[in-house]
Structures are given as structure tokens and as C-alpha cells.
Write a protein that holds these residues in place. Structure first.
Motif, PDB file in Angstrom:
ATOM      1  N   THR A   1       2.545  70.070   0.007  1.00  0.00           N
ATOM      2  CA  THR A   1       2.899  68.644  -0.055  1.00  0.00           C
ATOM      3  C   THR A   1       1.941  67.832  -0.900  1.00  0.00           C
ATOM      4  O   THR A   1       2.267  66.696  -1.284  1.00  0.00           O
TER       5      THR A   1
ATOM      6  N   GLU B   1       6.484  70.596  -0.940  1.00  0.00           N
ATOM      7  CA  GLU B   1       6.979  70.552   0.422  1.00  0.00           C
ATOM      8  C   GLU B   1       6.433  71.758   1.187  1.00  0.00           C
ATOM      9  O   GLU B   1       5.751  72.616   0.618  1.00  0.00           O
TER      10      GLU B   1
ATOM     11  N   LYS C   1       7.505  70.115  11.802  1.00  0.00           N
ATOM     12  CA  LYS C   1       7.710  69.618  10.451  1.00  0.00           C
ATOM     13  C   LYS C   1       7.388  68.129  10.384  1.00  0.00           C
ATOM     14  O   LYS C   1       7.729  67.367  11.290  1.00  0.00           O
TER      15      LYS C   1
ATOM     16  N   CYS D   1      10.068  63.239   7.054  1.00  0.00           N
ATOM     17  CA  CYS D   1      10.079  62.729   5.677  1.00  0.00           C
ATOM     18  C   CYS D   1      10.013  61.203   5.693  1.00  0.00           C
ATOM     19  O   CYS D   1      10.687  60.540   6.497  1.00  0.00           O
ATOM     20  N   GLU D   2       9.178  60.689   4.859  1.00  0.00           N
ATOM     21  CA  GLU D   2       9.071  59.242   4.741  1.00  0.00           C
ATOM     22  C   GLU D   2      10.340  58.681   4.114  1.00  0.00           C
ATOM     23  O   GLU D   2      10.765  59.116   3.043  1.00  0.00           O
ATOM     24  N   LYS D   3      10.900  57.735   4.827  1.00  0.00           N
ATOM     25  CA  LYS D   3      12.140  57.149   4.351  1.00  0.00           C
ATOM     26  C   LYS D   3      11.814  56.081   3.317  1.00  0.00           C
ATOM     27  O   LYS D   3      11.149  55.086   3.604  1.00  0.00           O
TER      28      LYS D   3
END
Length: 641
Positions: free
Chosen positions: A252, A258, A371, A374-376
């Protein structure tokens, strides 16, 4: 007496003896095939398998007897037919003589070598006496090798002679086109052929080798003490036994990186490591076979070890201080392989058993991998750019290739060709602009608005299209919450703001009222009632106007008839001057309004000696426009100048 019947008796007529016990009478085969051609051969046994006696004629004697002709008493003897002619290209087809030779080439500009030996092969084709010289191709030799002399008849000297197979032998030199070749040996077929032709071959010689090439072929001696570790025993013991670890590669920190799941394989047979990625369906990645191919991975390098070139040479044992082994992998720990850090969170059952038996490790609690969410990234819609409609601007943000906005497949066919028309005026501080009138059309199929300005003669303003079809947003509308004008917003007297211009609705088409009444559930009750009141008042005004117009037409018709009658009566009074009468009335009307007071009108008629009669009095009553006012212009029509 012999045991065989008939043996010892002379072979004369009457002395032949037939064995009654004989049952086999077959003849021996005298025909055969060799290389696809039919040939004759002598019989091996007699009839029925009997042995042949040595006093029988041979094949050569039989051939001689077959060609012998009886000698005539008179005349010469007949000669035998000559043997069949066989051409050379048939007799020597695919028969080639092969010689091994070499030639020496000087190298004047090299300090490491003075001459170079080229090993060649000389082929001699018996069918047409042609020759060719070929040097075998050696890879990475940097020499022009291959066919040195093409196939043809090679000249031997300046007298027009060519090389023949009789000129070739082992241990001799032949010169072809200025280059001397030394023949050292030949193949077995060539040796048999030349010896059959009576040529005595020289003994073979050894083929010399290029000294420069041999010098570089010498292996470099490295004296390394052999290890006491038996790699063969390790291979035989741990063959096909692989440790499997489940790991995560956190990438990342890099751009577009990722967390990727991987599987680490450790092969116990040769201590090699392999890393494979785990792919899922529709993950958007190409399924490459391996992330790190199977190889021995270095763990620690020798300090200050200078190697050249390190970017292309493989890592050897002299450069590595320590290699990765099975002890370096454990569940719950991270390991770095070729610059990538892998976190091992689990392993398979065989790996657990191996570590328990080999190292006594029993703690294999798998680590739960969570996990990272994920940043929106908020989607920012840019402001309206003025091209097309607002949905067109949104399509530029949703996909690289903009697509047209989707249409309402139910609303569009039902409201096709349905248009609501309104008369609007421009709200402006300028009086000239307030007098302008426009036609606003609202299209029910796609909720678009267009504005058209009718052309007025002698107004000084060019009419035409003022606004093409587009969706008009309400004041205060934003890109996130877009609000557009609807039919319920269009009422008599309401104000519409269109791209900075304000319009006031003053009138509407009757189709608007009919549509609103047929779809009353879609409109507010106040809007529908205001539209009904507007059309009711407009109908009353129209009816009043129609009645006034009818009265005016009746009055005009009656006035025309009275004027005709008055003119007939005035013909009897010839003393009247019509021109003076008109001038007198015009002088009395100072403001030019065409209306005079009744008293003044009466006194003026008396001063001008206008006769009185019932018809004339009726004309004066018809020209009156009030209680004490008379329209003298209609009265003067009876006195034409």
C-alpha cells in the motif's frame, strides 16, 4: 549300391528312376528384388528340395551358352549384343566422396594468435565431377563460416583441366582459387570406392586444432574444498516434500498498491523458495504464474564484496553469507524476500507436522488478517460549464467516454408532441423591454423549455429564437440537488428566471388548461384554480368585445343610411356652402378632438342656416357620444366638399 534310388545309374533314356514315395515337386525361387530392382539368382536346391550336384553349370556358363549362336557354314559369325548403357547421373546418383581437410589463415594484427586453423569438409559429386567446400558453423565464433566454395567443377590449372576424383587422396595438398587445403582423412565409402578403382590411399592424419580456441577452452581450475553435506541424500529424502505458508504482501505504500495474498513454497529437496500470488475472480489482474520464481534466496551478503557486473551475473556462494532455510519461516512473523516484505499468517498441515518433528515447534496459531477499509474518496461534481444540460456535465465525471443521459422510456412516448405554450413578458427596468412579448414552450416529453420572440413590424427589434430547447434549473439549484422547472411552476403571473433573465407569464394557451384539468392530480389546486379564473375572465372580455363590435357595426350601417337620406334632402337647399360649414366646425374645435358641446353645436348650425328636419335631427342624435357631446366629424360626412 547307394541307398538313394537311381544313384550310380547313368543318366540315359530308359535309366531314369522315379521315386514313388516323393510328394514334393516345387521348384526353387530364382527371382529376387534388391533396392527395388528385379534380379535373377541361382537356385539353391533342386526340384522338391533335392540337393544340386557340383557338376551343374554355373550362372556365368549359362549366360555364355545363352549368348552363343550356332556357327554358320557360310558367312561370318554373329556378334553378341553389347551390354545396356547406363548414364553417369544414374550410376553415380547420390554417391558423394567426403574428405576432411583444413587450411591455415594468418592473423597479423593480433598479439594473442599468429594463425588460425579452419576445419573444412570437401565434397566430390561423382555424377557430374563437381566439388564444394563447406566449413561447419560454430556459434559465437565471429567468423564468416558456411559454404566457402559453391558446387561446381573446380579448375585444376590454367590449361582448362578440372579436378578429378583420381587427384584426391589422403595426406596431400590441393589448391583451389589460391587457397591450399590439406586433406587428412575421408569417410569409409570414399575409402572403399577409391580402393576399388585401384588407388592406393595414404595413411590418415590427425586433424589439427586452432591453438587460440583450445587455449580459451581450457577450464579454469578452482580449488574448493568439497563440503561434507550430501546433497544427493537430501534430494532422495525430501523429494516432492514442500512447505506451504500463507502470507500477505502489503504494497500500500507504493502508488496504486494494495494488500495481495500470496503462497510461499519452500522445497526441502534443494532449499529453494517460490512465491505465487493468489488471484480471485474479477480482481482486475492478469494471472501471472509466479511472483518470485523457484530459486535459492540470499538472506545476508558478504560485506565489501566487489563483483562485476553484479546486475547480470548470478549470485554465487562466495557472495552470499547466509541463505534462507526452513528455520527463517514462522507463522506470525514477517520475512523479506528480494525486497518484498511478506507477513506469514498460516501454514498447511504438512508444514505443522514437519516443524513439530524437526524443530519441536507446536505453536501454529493462525493470525487473523483484517483488511484495511478503503478510504472513500468523495466525488466532487464540478460546476455546470454551460454546454448541454447538467446531466451532460455529470457524464464527464462518471466515465472517460461520456454517454448521453438515459431517457425516460415511459414518459417520452406518452408525452411525445405534447407542448404547453405560454405568453411571457420580460421583467426589466427599461420600458422598451417591458413591452416585448415572448412565446415560452414547455415540452412534456423531456421537460425542456424553449423561448421564441415573434417578429413585430416596425418595432426595430429582430425576432426569432431566443432560447433553444434546454432544461432550465430553478434559482438556488445545485449540482448535487438539481431542481428544474415543472408545469406546476408555470402559472399566470409567476416569474421564471432563465439564465439571469426574469420572465413574467401573462397568458397561456387553452391546451394548457385542458391538459391541467385532464391531469388534475399532478397539479396543485391553487394553480389549477388560478388558470381557470384567468380563462373565465378572458372569455368574458372576449364576449363583451364581440357585442360592442356588433353594436358598432349596426350603428355604422344606420349612420351610412341616414347620411344618404340627409344628402338627398340637402340637394333642395342650393344656398348651402359645404366648404364653409366644414371650416366653421374645424375652427370651433380648438384641440382637434372631433367632439363639440351640444349647445355650441346647435348655435353653430343656426348661424350657418342649416335646415332642420326629422332625418337631420335623427342624424344629430346618432352622432351624439354622451349627454351633451356630439361627434361632429360623423355629422360633416353629410356635407362633402
Amino acid at each position: 549300391m547307394s541307398s538313394e534310388p537311381g544313384q550310380g545309374l547313368p543318366f540315359l533314356p530308359g535309366y531314369a528312376f522315379r521315386d514313388p514315395m516323393k510328394t514334393s515337386f516345387h521348384r526353387s525361387q530364382t527371382l529376387g528384388y534388391k533396392n527395388g530392382f528385379a534380379i535373377s539368382r541361382l537356385p539353391t536346391v533342386g526340384i522338391g528340395g533335392e540337393r544340386l550336384y557340383v557338376n551343374q553349370l554355373s550362372q556365368a556358363e549359362l549366360d555364355e551358352l545363352s549368348n552363343t549362336r550356332p556357327t554358320l557354314t557360310y558367312g561370318p559369325a554373329k556378334q553378341a549384343a553389347p551390354p545396356a548403357f547406363i548414364p553417369a547421373h544414374v550410376a553415380f546418383d547420390k554417391k558423394i566422396l567426403k574428405f576432411d581437410a583444413y587450411f591455415q589463415e594468418d592473423v597479423p594484427f593480433s598479439p594473442e594468435e599468429h594463425y588460425r586453423i579452419h576445419q573444412v569438409r570437401i565434397y566430390y559429386y561423382l555424377e557430374d565431377d563437381s566439388m564444394t567446400v563447406i566449413e561447419p558453423v560454430v556459434r559465437n565464433s565471429a567468423l564468416l563460416q558456411g559454404k566457402l566454395i559453391r558446387r561446381h567443377r573446380v579448375p585444376k590449372n590454367d590449361h582448362g583441366e578440372h579436378y578429378h576424383w583420381k587427384d584426391l587422396n589422403r595426406g596431400i595438398n590441393i589448391t583451389m582459387y589460391g587457397r591450399t587445403y590439406r586433406i587428412v582423412d575421408c569417410d569409409p565409402f570414399t575409402q572403399v570406392f577409391l580402393e576399388s578403382q585401384g588407388i592406393e590411399l595414404n595413411p590418415p592424419e590427425e586433424m589439427p586444432f586452432d591453438p587460440y580456441t583450445e587455449m580459451h577452452r581450457m577450464p579454469i581450475r578452482k580449488y574448493i574444498t568439497p563440503s561434507d553435506f550430501d546433497q544427493l541424500k537430501q534430494f532422495l529424502t525430501y523429494d516432492k516434500q514442500v512447505l506451504r505458508f500463507y502470507a500477505m504482501w502489503d504494497d500500500t505504500n507504493s502508488m496504486f498498491g494494495e494488500i495481495r495474498p500470496c503462497i510461499i513454497h519452500y522445497f526441502l529437496a534443494d532449499d529453494t523458495v517460490e512465491v505465487r500470488e493468489v488471484y480471485k475472480q474479477n480482481d482486475g489482474r492478469q494471472p501471472f504464474p509466479v511472483l518470485i520464481r523457484r530459486q535459492r534466496l540470499p538472506k545476508a551478503f558478504v560485506e565489501n564484496k566487489k563483483t562485476f557486473p553484479s546486475c547480470v551475473m548470478e549470485i554465487s556462494d562466495e557472495e552470499v553469507l547466509q541463505w534462507y532455510t526452513a528455520k527463517d519461516f514462522a507463522v506470525g512473523k514477517s520475512t523479506t524476500l528480494l525486497g518484498r516484505t511478506f507477513f506469514i499468517y498460516d501454514c498447511d498441515e504438512f508444514t505443522r507436522k514437519f516443524y513439530c518433528d524437526k524443530f519441536g515447534i507446536t505453536d501454529f496459531q493462525p493470525v487473523e488478517i483484517k483488511k484495511k477499509p478503503c478510504e472513500k474518496v468523495p466525488q466532487v461534481i464540478p460546476p455546470y460549464n454551460g454546454f448541454g444540460i447538467l446531466e451532460d456535465t455529470h457524464q464527464n465525471c462518471f466515465s472517460p467516454i461520456p454517454k448521453p443521459p438515459r431517457k425516460d422510456l415511459i414518459k417520452t412516448p406518452e408525452n411525445d408532441h405534447k407542448v404547453l405554450r405560454y405568453q411571457v413578458g420580460l421583467e426589466s427596468p427599461n420600458p422598451e423591454d417591458r413591452e416585448l412579448r415572448f412565446i415560452l414552450s414547455y415540452f412534456l416529453s423531456n421537460d425542456m423549455i424553449s423561448i421564441f420572440e415573434p417578429q413585430v413590424r416596425n418595432s426595430g427589434i429582430i425576432g426569432g429564437k431566443y432560447l433553444k430547447k434546454t432544461r432550465v434549473a430553478k434559482p438556488g439549484s445545485t449540482t448535487e440537488n438539481a431542481m428544474y422547472y415543472e408545469p406546476s411552476d408555470l402559472t399566470i403571473g409567476s416569474t421564471i428566471e432563465v439564465f439571469g433573465r426574469r420572465f413574467v407569464i401573462t397568458d397561456a394557451d387553452e391546451y394548457v388548461l385542458n391538459y391541467m384539468e385532464s391531469n388534475a392530480e399532478s397539479f396543485p389546486a391553487a394553480t389549477l384554480q388560478s388558470m381557470r379564473d384567468h380563462f373565465r375572465s378572458r372569455r368574458m372580455v372576449e364576449e363583451t368585445d364581440k357585442s360592442d363590435i356588433q353594436d358598432l357595426e349596426t350603428r355604422k350601417q344606420e349612420l351610412d343610411e341616414l347620411i344618404v337620406q340627409v344628402q338627398e334632402e340637402l340637394k333642395l337647399h342650393e344656398y348651402l356652402n359645404n366648404k364653409n360649414i366644414q371650416e366653421a366646425f374645424l375652427q370651433c374645435d380648438k384641440d382637434g378632438s372631433g367632439i363639440l358641446d351640444k349647445a355650441k353645436f346647435t348655435s353653430l348650425c343656426e348661424s350657418l342656416s342649416v335646415p332642420t328636419s326629422a332625418v337631420l335631427n335623427k342624424l344629430i342624435e346618432l352622432c351624439s357620444c354622451g349627454e351633451d357631446m356630439i361627434n361632429y366629424r360623423d355629422f360633416l360626412r353629410a356635407f362633402p366638399s
